[in-house]
Scaffold this motif. Structure first.
Motif, PDB file in Angstrom:
ATOM      1  N   TYR A  59      -5.146  97.539  35.647  1.00 24.68           N
ATOM      2  CA  TYR A  59      -6.290  97.671  36.550  1.00 24.68           C
ATOM      3  C   TYR A  59      -6.567  96.321  37.205  1.00 24.68           C
ATOM      4  CZ  TYR A  59      -7.149 102.132  34.212  1.00 24.68           C
ATOM      5  OH  TYR A  59      -7.010 103.413  33.712  1.00 24.68           O
ATOM      6  N   VAL A  60      -7.373  96.369  38.275  1.00 24.59           N
ATOM      7  CA  VAL A  60      -7.888  95.184  38.994  1.00 24.59           C
ATOM      8  C   VAL A  60      -6.826  94.117  39.238  1.00 24.59           C
ATOM      9  CG1 VAL A  60     -10.309  95.532  38.451  1.00 24.59           C
ATOM     10  CG2 VAL A  60      -8.899  94.318  36.797  1.00 24.59           C
ATOM     11  N   SER A  61      -5.695  94.556  39.765  1.00 17.88           N
ATOM     12  CA  SER A  61      -4.606  93.644  40.116  1.00 17.88           C
ATOM     13  C   SER A  61      -4.793  93.112  41.528  1.00 17.88           C
ATOM     14  CB  SER A  61      -3.268  94.385  40.013  1.00 17.88           C
ATOM     15  OG  SER A  61      -2.222  93.612  40.573  1.00 17.88           O
ATOM     16  N   ASP A  62      -4.235  91.924  41.783  1.00 16.21           N
ATOM     17  CA  ASP A  62      -4.229  91.398  43.149  1.00 16.21           C
ATOM     18  C   ASP A  62      -2.954  91.751  43.899  1.00 16.21           C
ATOM     19  OD1 ASP A  62      -2.655  89.709  41.539  1.00 16.21           O
ATOM     20  OD2 ASP A  62      -2.974  87.996  42.876  1.00 16.21           O
ATOM     21  N   VAL A  63      -1.972  92.351  43.209  1.00 16.16           N
ATOM     22  CA  VAL A  63      -0.712  92.723  43.873  1.00 16.16           C
ATOM     23  C   VAL A  63      -0.519  94.233  43.951  1.00 16.16           C
ATOM     24  CG1 VAL A  63       0.478  90.577  43.308  1.00 16.16           C
ATOM     25  CG2 VAL A  63       0.613  92.503  41.713  1.00 16.16           C
ATOM     26  N   GLU A  64      -1.412  94.997  43.339  1.00 15.42           N
ATOM     27  CA  GLU A  64      -1.330  96.451  43.362  1.00 15.42           C
ATOM     28  C   GLU A  64      -2.705  97.057  43.587  1.00 15.42           C
ATOM     29  OE1 GLU A  64       2.230  97.002  39.995  1.00 15.42           O
ATOM     30  OE2 GLU A  64       0.149  97.475  39.491  1.00 15.42           O
ATOM     31  N   PHE A  65      -2.772  98.080  44.430  1.00 12.34           N
ATOM     32  CA  PHE A  65      -3.963  98.922  44.458  1.00 12.34           C
ATOM     33  C   PHE A  65      -3.841  99.922  43.300  1.00 12.34           C
ATOM     34  CE2 PHE A  65      -0.931 100.279  47.797  1.00 12.34           C
ATOM     35  CZ  PHE A  65      -0.469 101.458  47.230  1.00 12.34           C
ATOM     36  N   PRO A  66      -4.830 100.759  43.063  1.00 17.83           N
ATOM     37  CA  PRO A  66      -4.739 101.679  41.926  1.00 17.83           C
ATOM     38  C   PRO A  66      -3.503 102.586  41.966  1.00 17.83           C
ATOM     39  CG  PRO A  66      -6.993 101.577  42.692  1.00 17.83           C
ATOM     40  CD  PRO A  66      -6.175 100.790  43.673  1.00 17.83           C
TER      41      PRO A  66
ATOM     42  N   LEU B  96     -15.312  98.642  33.780  1.00 17.38           N
ATOM     43  CA  LEU B  96     -14.863  97.261  33.949  1.00 17.38           C
ATOM     44  C   LEU B  96     -15.952  96.412  34.602  1.00 17.38           C
ATOM     45  CD1 LEU B  96     -11.213  97.975  35.084  1.00 17.38           C
ATOM     46  CD2 LEU B  96     -11.817  96.505  33.143  1.00 17.38           C
ATOM     47  N   GLU B  97     -16.607  96.982  35.600  1.00 21.77           N
ATOM     48  CA  GLU B  97     -17.667  96.253  36.285  1.00 21.77           C
ATOM     49  C   GLU B  97     -18.807  95.921  35.319  1.00 21.77           C
ATOM     50  OE1 GLU B  97     -19.506  96.606  40.645  1.00 21.77           O
ATOM     51  OE2 GLU B  97     -19.878  98.380  39.411  1.00 21.77           O
TER      52      GLU B  97
ATOM     53  N   ILE C 246     -17.771  87.600  31.476  1.00 28.60           N
ATOM     54  CA  ILE C 246     -16.334  87.350  31.475  1.00 28.60           C
ATOM     55  C   ILE C 246     -15.998  86.091  32.278  1.00 28.60           C
ATOM     56  CG2 ILE C 246     -14.094  88.289  32.175  1.00 28.60           C
ATOM     57  CD1 ILE C 246     -15.434  89.651  29.717  1.00 28.60           C
ATOM     58  N   LYS C 247     -15.196  85.231  31.657  1.00 31.30           N
ATOM     59  CA  LYS C 247     -14.770  83.988  32.301  1.00 31.30           C
ATOM     60  C   LYS C 247     -13.326  84.039  32.800  1.00 31.30           C
ATOM     61  CE  LYS C 247     -17.851  81.405  29.232  1.00 31.30           C
ATOM     62  NZ  LYS C 247     -17.910  80.419  28.113  1.00 31.30           N
ATOM     63  N   LEU C 248     -12.538  84.947  32.250  1.00 32.59           N
ATOM     64  CA  LEU C 248     -11.138  85.083  32.644  1.00 32.59           C
ATOM     65  C   LEU C 248     -10.769  86.549  32.631  1.00 32.59           C
ATOM     66  CD1 LEU C 248      -8.267  83.894  33.202  1.00 32.59           C
ATOM     67  CD2 LEU C 248      -7.953  83.823  30.712  1.00 32.59           C
ATOM     68  N   LEU C 249     -10.259  87.048  33.757  1.00 32.22           N
ATOM     69  CA  LEU C 249      -9.787  88.428  33.868  1.00 32.22           C
ATOM     70  C   LEU C 249      -8.273  88.411  34.013  1.00 32.22           C
ATOM     71  CD1 LEU C 249     -11.276  91.305  35.962  1.00 32.22           C
ATOM     72  CD2 LEU C 249      -8.839  90.811  36.084  1.00 32.22           C
ATOM     73  N   ILE C 250      -7.592  89.197  33.169  1.00 31.44           N
ATOM     74  CA  ILE C 250      -6.127  89.236  33.168  1.00 31.44           C
ATOM     75  C   ILE C 250      -5.669  90.656  33.468  1.00 31.44           C
ATOM     76  CG2 ILE C 250      -4.030  88.769  31.858  1.00 31.44           C
ATOM     77  CD1 ILE C 250      -5.798  87.042  29.966  1.00 31.44           C
ATOM     78  N   PRO C 251      -5.050  90.895  34.632  1.00 31.55           N
ATOM     79  CA  PRO C 251      -4.501  92.224  34.922  1.00 31.55           C
ATOM     80  C   PRO C 251      -3.110  92.376  34.314  1.00 31.55           C
ATOM     81  CG  PRO C 251      -4.127  90.795  36.786  1.00 31.55           C
ATOM     82  CD  PRO C 251      -4.852  89.954  35.751  1.00 31.55           C
ATOM     83  N   GLY C 252      -2.632  93.604  34.252  1.00 27.27           N
ATOM     84  CA  GLY C 252      -1.295  93.856  33.719  1.00 27.27           C
ATOM     85  C   GLY C 252      -0.192  93.411  34.648  1.00 27.27           C
TER      86      GLY C 252
ATOM     87  N   MET D 216     -13.318  88.820  40.777  1.00 27.08           N
ATOM     88  CA  MET D 216     -13.322  89.956  39.855  1.00 27.08           C
ATOM     89  C   MET D 216     -14.052  91.139  40.486  1.00 27.08           C
ATOM     90  SD  MET D 216     -14.232  88.081  36.221  1.00 27.08           S
ATOM     91  CE  MET D 216     -13.524  86.470  35.823  1.00 27.08           C
ATOM     92  N   ARG D 217     -15.221  90.878  41.025  1.00 29.79           N
ATOM     93  CA  ARG D 217     -16.010  91.953  41.646  1.00 29.79           C
ATOM     94  C   ARG D 217     -15.312  92.499  42.888  1.00 29.79           C
ATOM     95  NH1 ARG D 217     -20.097  88.056  40.364  1.00 29.79           N
ATOM     96  NH2 ARG D 217     -21.361  88.715  38.568  1.00 29.79           N
ATOM     97  N   ASP D 218     -14.660  91.619  43.650  1.00 29.78           N
ATOM     98  CA  ASP D 218     -13.933  92.081  44.842  1.00 29.78           C
ATOM     99  C   ASP D 218     -12.796  93.022  44.458  1.00 29.78           C
ATOM    100  OD1 ASP D 218     -15.565  90.666  46.557  1.00 29.78           O
ATOM    101  OD2 ASP D 218     -14.166  88.986  46.826  1.00 29.78           O
ATOM    102  N   ARG D 219     -12.077  92.691  43.416  1.00 29.82           N
ATOM    103  CA  ARG D 219     -10.971  93.554  42.981  1.00 29.82           C
ATOM    104  C   ARG D 219     -11.510  94.911  42.516  1.00 29.82           C
ATOM    105  NH1 ARG D 219      -6.620  89.908  39.523  1.00 29.82           N
ATOM    106  NH2 ARG D 219      -6.593  88.074  40.890  1.00 29.82           N
ATOM    107  N   ILE D 220     -12.604  94.877  41.798  1.00 33.54           N
ATOM    108  CA  ILE D 220     -13.228  96.128  41.359  1.00 33.54           C
ATOM    109  C   ILE D 220     -13.670  96.941  42.571  1.00 33.54           C
ATOM    110  CG2 ILE D 220     -15.284  97.061  40.225  1.00 33.54           C
ATOM    111  CD1 ILE D 220     -14.956  94.688  38.197  1.00 33.54           C
ATOM    112  N   GLY D 221     -14.316  96.286  43.533  1.00 34.93           N
ATOM    113  CA  GLY D 221     -14.765  96.972  44.739  1.00 34.93           C
ATOM    114  C   GLY D 221     -13.615  97.535  45.545  1.00 34.93           C
ATOM    115  N   ASP D 222     -12.510  96.790  45.646  1.00 30.79           N
ATOM    116  CA  ASP D 222     -11.339  97.285  46.383  1.00 30.79           C
ATOM    117  C   ASP D 222     -10.766  98.530  45.724  1.00 30.79           C
ATOM    118  OD1 ASP D 222     -11.519  95.289  48.259  1.00 30.79           O
ATOM    119  OD2 ASP D 222      -9.900  94.059  47.436  1.00 30.79           O
TER     120      ASP D 222
END
Length: 274
Positions: free
Chosen positions: A168-175, A191-192, A200-206, A217-223
């Motif tokens: 989830y919440v990746s910068d290289v993949e949409f859902p 997640l939000e 949360i201080k560090l978010l790690i996507p798969g 983090m919030r932008d990725r959740i919103g996207d």
């Protein structure tokens, strides 16, 4: 060798050459948590050596965020670790299919490992949100996260404020909606809440880059939320939405991702017919 994408006092995030897949190792004086060790034998060996280097007798745990075959390759490399996954992971009826996909990957690329590729046996089963393990001053809470797959789970390592999000919440993949879009939205909402409530201080996507920027983090959740809502609008209106096409094309690897976009369309169409 496996490149290190991010490292701080507690966490090392390794990134595979394949699909920018992350494997995380969190180390405290009480616990070592290993998450989704993958892909290639040399990459997994790098993770194993890192764990061995930091092993001072702590309790060792191995978390699988879901059962996609790329996330279960490394099980047998850590025989001393207590395994963790969701109830859905344990109860999957198509375990043989997951193992076959892993074996097909091995055969296609002539890969040999010093251990067999098998479906993981799980010691600690996650049945509900905020189920927690605690050793000394270190605690980790788990949250059920269906949507991408039926058996997803994400984790929060509390003291360092780390959220290990799975796919989830990746910068290289949409859902990638391989299970259910409404379940995916509920996981995004969860997640939000966790990002805000657990500081949360560090978010790690798969897959892709981790972030320490709470706005990102919030932008990725919103996207993620916007993509699902807009895709559902497109299916409902039965017409192609240019804004959605532009969103998909904005991703670096859009040629491959477009196939997943079409799969998402088919998934939501199936949900409407159900």
């Amino acid at each position: 060798m496996m490149p290190v994408q991010y490292k701080n006092q507690y966490v090392t995030v390794f990134q595979s050459e394949l699909y920018q897949t992350t494997s995380t190792v969190a180390v405290t004086k009480d616990m070592i948590l290993i998450v989704d060790p993958t892909w290639l034998p040399g990459e997994i060996e790098t993770i194993r050596q890192h764990v061995a280097k930091n092993d001072a007798g702590q309790h060792k745990y191995l978390l699988f965020t879901h059962s996609d075959f790329d996330h279960i390759h490394g099980w047998k490399a850590f025989p001393e670790a207590v395994t963790i996954a969701s109830r859905g992971f344990v109860d999957r009826t198509n375990k043989k299919k997951m193992v076959q996909e892993a074996q097909d990957f091995e055969d296609y690329y002539y890969i040999e490992r010093p251990y067999p590729v098998e479906y993981p046996q799980i010691d600690i089963i996650i049945d509900h949100d905020e189920q927690t393990i605690k050793n000394g001053d270190t605690s980790v809470s788990f949250y059920l996260a269906p949507g991408h797959q039926v058996d997803g789970v994400f984790a929060v390592v509390h003291e360092p404020g780390v959220l290990i999000a799975g796919d989830y919440v990746s910068d290289v993949e949409f859902p990638f909606i391989h299970h259910d879009s409404e379940a995916y939205e509920r996981t995004v909402d969860k997640l939000e809440e966790v990002v805000d409530d657990k500081k949360i201080k560090l978010l790690i996507p798969g897959h892709g880059k981790c972030t320490t920027d709470r706005d990102e983090m919030r932008d990725r959740i919103g996207d993620s939320r916007w993509y699902i809502e807009t895709l559902r609008d497109e299916i409902r209106q039965q017409k192609r939405l240019d804004v959605l096409e532009a969103f998909v094309d904005s991703y670096r690897f859009s040629r491959y991702l477009r196939e997943e976009h079409e799969n998402n369309k088919a998934q939501i169409q199936k949900e409407y017919r159900a």
